[in-house]
Design a protein around this motif. Structure first.
Motif, PDB file in Angstrom:
ATOM      1  N   TRP A 710     -18.222 -11.997 -32.333  1.00  0.00           N
ATOM      2  CA  TRP A 710     -19.194 -11.048 -31.792  1.00  0.00           C
ATOM      3  C   TRP A 710     -18.549  -9.687 -31.555  1.00  0.00           C
ATOM      4  O   TRP A 710     -17.359  -9.573 -31.281  1.00  0.00           O
ATOM      5  CB  TRP A 710     -19.774 -11.555 -30.468  1.00  0.00           C
ATOM      6  CG  TRP A 710     -20.680 -12.741 -30.648  1.00  0.00           C
ATOM      7  CD1 TRP A 710     -20.312 -14.057 -30.738  1.00  0.00           C
ATOM      8  CD2 TRP A 710     -22.098 -12.716 -30.768  1.00  0.00           C
ATOM      9  NE1 TRP A 710     -21.397 -14.861 -30.907  1.00  0.00           N
ATOM     10  CE2 TRP A 710     -22.531 -14.070 -30.933  1.00  0.00           C
ATOM     11  CE3 TRP A 710     -23.066 -11.715 -30.757  1.00  0.00           C
ATOM     12  CZ2 TRP A 710     -23.859 -14.415 -31.077  1.00  0.00           C
ATOM     13  CZ3 TRP A 710     -24.408 -12.055 -30.899  1.00  0.00           C
ATOM     14  CH2 TRP A 710     -24.795 -13.389 -31.058  1.00  0.00           C
ATOM     15  N   GLY A 712     -19.685  -5.713 -29.633  1.00  0.00           N
ATOM     16  CA  GLY A 712     -20.652  -5.004 -28.798  1.00  0.00           C
ATOM     17  C   GLY A 712     -20.631  -3.531 -29.117  1.00  0.00           C
ATOM     18  O   GLY A 712     -19.632  -2.990 -29.589  1.00  0.00           O
ATOM     19  N   VAL A 748     -25.288  -6.390 -28.923  1.00  0.00           N
ATOM     20  CA  VAL A 748     -24.234  -7.236 -29.487  1.00  0.00           C
ATOM     21  C   VAL A 748     -24.696  -7.730 -30.841  1.00  0.00           C
ATOM     22  O   VAL A 748     -25.895  -7.790 -31.138  1.00  0.00           O
ATOM     23  CB  VAL A 748     -23.921  -8.434 -28.568  1.00  0.00           C
ATOM     24  CG1 VAL A 748     -23.328  -7.964 -27.247  1.00  0.00           C
ATOM     25  CG2 VAL A 748     -25.174  -9.276 -28.318  1.00  0.00           C
TER      26      VAL A 748
END
Length: 808
Positions: A710, A712, A748
């Protein structure tokens, strides 16, 4: 006024502080990362010159924005594209047909369908026939290109201001797709998706669709309904077949529909106590978001297009054919009185109060257009490179319209109450326009010496326009009276006009390095003649609107500094327009005669500069921005005066002043002196919807989370523009103050599985602004000129939302 200026300064200072804080925070985060030289920005390819080239190599002022960048800025349609393209502005009207774009101050705001736009909208290479088609939702876009300045040599006769080119995604031989859903305040729901993949070894397909259900934000205090919302749907299918290594065929089918009440202005000023009583409990003010009416201002549109693009590789070049048929249908319904009038109501004894009810003002537009383009281009990298072609267009437009106005009669009338007896004045018409256009064009670049190229191009075009109009002078219902003025008379006739023109471009381009070039060009632009198609037209005697011409000069510098991660472009321009096609208001509020006339302005000039840049100092931080200055002026004689100046207009027999309202007393055809309506001759007037200064900054910071797939991100989009006015009549009451818009988004995404979630805030500062203003209330008159309505967009107040997406 001093209080307003202090308030504006305070808002601007707050915006500057917030923008500065965001920039400092993001830049600080960026500088905290290891920097080993700038990160090279991804190469941008465009088709601004009818062939695929690097953006840096094109000697034209072009803004190219990818579909992903548009989504990051929460830009969902062409109207909001102004947030991403310098010198592009939008002026809203009551229907799509009455709305328009401007580039560098130049555009066309005409109610009639007999004149084309100065800003050409091109979708996948196909030129849209009329300005009404310019408002469209975005879905599955590869990129948008905004070409600034005259582009007629390669794009044709309706591009004297520039081109907005939408390029949608092509089919791929690799299976993939994406989907996205958005929910925001005011019941805003949007969803779109696309899927692509191989069908066989030589055939690939792609299908995309979108659906929007956007609630209203303007409350009708009488009916309880909300206006300003819309529902829209679209689907596009593409098949790309490559039967041989040399030949490819791309078939595209596209359908879009729209139903909305987006054209309702609200009352922002009314010193008239009668109007204040009629709209109660609504209070006219800039913060007003309420109306009081019985009929919706409604627009319904349907648009379909089928195109076939064929490309054949000749070895030394390429041959391209693009055949297309498009159809556009619109029905616009406008509640002109803006009041609750299921029955006519008494509006008092003021001179302008003859319209006790004005709720019938509507009609359909039906546009059909077949076009064919054939062009040839040699391979790039030669000392002489060129593109040449032939173009044909056949446009057929049907335009019908009806209008009815009720006036109370009798005695014992009570203000704001229905009247027992009234008379109705009504009328209708139908018109058909046929336009045939053929042209031949070409542009070449020849390397004179190393790194120095000569640019030369020309276009020869011929068109013929015919309008068959039928205003029978009859009424809609038995017992109705004719409409007042020429609109109530009989006019049946056929008019034909034709024109041949040659336009072109010449210039020099010098390559300073592999990543930097300078250019200077001169272009002669042309927009074709027009014939009126509307209810107020005299279909026998009205002359055509003459062609619009422009002489444009531009110099530019484009480049990138890979070691710094910086890409930039600078354009400086000057353009002189003659016979600028405009919409002039000839209505008389004291008699109730409504008349808007298509005419030519004497001349117009626009000059300024545009600076754009992108900076990526490292993998995590990027900053894009632009700064533009536009000075757009107009000279035109015989315009209506602003309402507030009409009552005091002096009667003159000669030595008419400029920029001052007056009444001309001149002999008519019989030699009798006649005093005309108030008029003015404008010199160095400002073109509408054109702020002198615009500034935009978009910092973005994105970073992967350690130990996961992930990442952001946070992004801010800050835009500032100085004041602008909305009326070519130079009405000081129809001006928009300077304002600043700040949009924020953060979210995200999973870079492996393609999942994403974004929270966004539009108009963080809750800034009220307008995209159009007018004196469009029933009681607006020289006696009460401060009756002002405004078109307030959805994001003229703070909005919140979330977008969820996936890619596969």
């Amino acid at each position: 006024m001093a209080k307003d200026l202090t308030h504006q300064f305070a808002r601007g200072r707050t915006a500057a502080w917030m923008a500065g804080a965001a920039l400092c925070a993001l830049a600080g985060a960026a500088s905290a990362q290891p920097v080993g030289g700038g990160v090279e920005i991804e190469e941008v390819l465009v088709t601004a010159q009818k062939r695929t080239e690097r953006l840096l190599d094109v000697p034209v002022a072009v803004t190219a924005v990818s579909g992903e960048a548009l989504a990051a800025k929460n830009i969902t349609d062409t109207a909001s594209l102004v947030r991403a393209a310098p010198s592009l502005t939008f002026q809203a009207g009551s229907t799509p047909a009455n709305s328009s774009f401007r580039i560098r101050g130049i555009g066309t705001s005409l109610f009639g369908q007999g004149v084309e736009s100065s800003v050409s909208l091109v979708i996948d290479g196909v030129v849209m026939a009329r300005p009404a088609q310019s408002l469209t939702d975005f879905a599955d876009l590869e990129r948008v290109e905004v070409l600034r300045g005259p582009q007629g040599t390669l794009f044709g006769k309706n591009a004297t201001a520039g081109v907005v080119q939408l390029v949608t995604a092509r089919p791929s031989h690799e299976f993939g797709g994406n989907a996205e859903a958005t929910i925001a305040t005011h019941d805003e729901y949007r969803i779109k998706a696309s899927v692509t993949g191989p069908i066989s070894d030589t055939l690939a397909g792609r299908i995309s669709a979108y659906y929007n259900d956007v609630g209203g934000y303007i409350s009708n205090v009488r009916t309880g309904a909300d206006e300003g919302g819309f529902e829209s749907f679209g689907v596009r299918g593409k098949l790309e077949w490559e039967p041989t290594e040399q030949l490819s065929l791309l078939l595209t089918g596209d359908y879009r529909m729209f139903v909305g009440t987006i054209g309702r202005p609200v009352l922002v000023s009314t010193p008239n106590p009668v109007m204040a009583q009629l709209i109660a409990p609504i209070v006219a003010s800039p913060s007003n978001r309420s109306i009081s009416s019985d009929v919706q201002t409604l627009s319904k549109t349907n648009q379909a297009m089928v195109s076939l693009e064929a490309n054949y590789d000749l070895g030394w070049g390429a041959l391209t054919s693009l055949s297309a048929y498009q159809q556009y249908k619109e029905h616009g319904q406008i509640d002109v009185d803006g009041l609750y009038t299921p029955r006519p109501i008494y509006l008092g004894s003021q001179p302008s109060n003859g319209n006790s009810r004005f709720s019938v003002n509507d009609g359909p537009i039906d546009i059909g257009n077949f076009s064919q383009e054939l062009r040839i281009a040699n391979n790039p990298g030669q000392r002489l490179s060129y593109v040449a072609g032939l173009y044909y267009s056949d446009v057929l437009i049907h335009r019908d319209f009806k209008r009815a106005i009720d006036t109370c009669t009798g005695t014992g009338l009570v203000l704001g109450q229905p009247c027992a007896t009234y008379v109705t004045r009504s009328g209708y018409h139908s018109a058909k326009l046929k336009s045939e256009h053929i042209s031949a064009f070409g542009q070449a670049e020849f390397e004179l010496v190393e790194n120095l190229k000569l640019i030369a191009g020309a276009r020869v075009q011929r068109e013929e326009v015919t309008v068959i109009g039928n205003r029978p002078g009859l009424q809609l219902n038995p017992g109705d009276l004719p409409l007042q003025g020429p609109t109530g008379t009989r006019s049946i006739g056929t008019r034909t006009a034709d024109d041949t023109a040659m336009t072109g471009k010449i210039g020099l381009q010098y390559r300073l390095s592999p990543d930097m070039q300078a250019y200077a060009t001169y272009a002669r632009g042309y927009k074709g003649l027009g014939l009126g198609t509307e209810l107020t037209e005299d279909f026998v005697n009205d002359p055509p609107v003459m062609p619009e011409h422009v002489d444009a000069y531009e110099a530019g510098l484009k480049g990138r500094l890979p070691e710094a991660g910086l890409t930039f472009s600078l354009a400086i321009y000057y353009a002189k327009y003659t016979d600028l096609q405009i919409q002039a208001n000839r209505s008389d509020p004291t008699t109730g005669v409504i008349q808007y006339v298509q005419t030519n302005a004497g001349s117009s000039t626009t000059k300024g500069f545009e600076l754009e840049g992108d900076w990526r100092p490292n993998e995590n931080f990027s900053l894009s921005g632009s700064l533009t200055y536009t000075k757009a002026l107009i000279e035109v004689d015989g315009l209506n005066c602003p309402l507030q100046f009409q009552a005091g207009a002096p009667v003159l027999t000669g030595d008419f002043p400029t920029n001052t309202c007056y009444r001309a007393r001149l002999p008519n055809a019989a030699g009798v002196l006649v005093t005309g309506a108030p008029r003015q001759d404008i010199r160095d007037g400002r073109l509408p919807s054109t702020p002198e200064w615009r500034l935009s900054l978009s910092p973005r910071y994105e970073r992967e989370f350690a130990g996961s797939d992930w990442s952001g991100f946070v992004q801010a989009d800050v835009t500032y523009q100085t004041e602008q006015q909305f009326a070519v009549e130079q009405d000081p009451l129809l001006r928009q103050d300077a304002y600043t818009m700040v949009n924020l988004s953060f979210g995200v995404r999973d870079v492996v599985r393609g999942l994403s979630a974004t929270l966004f805030v539009r108009n963080l500062l809750d800034e009220t602004y307008y995209v159009g203003m007018a004196h469009s209330t029933t009681l607006a008159s020289p006696q009460f000129p401060n009756e002002v309505t405004a078109y307030i967009p959805r994001d003229a107040e703070r909005l919140y939302g979330v977008t969820l997406g996936m890619k596969f």
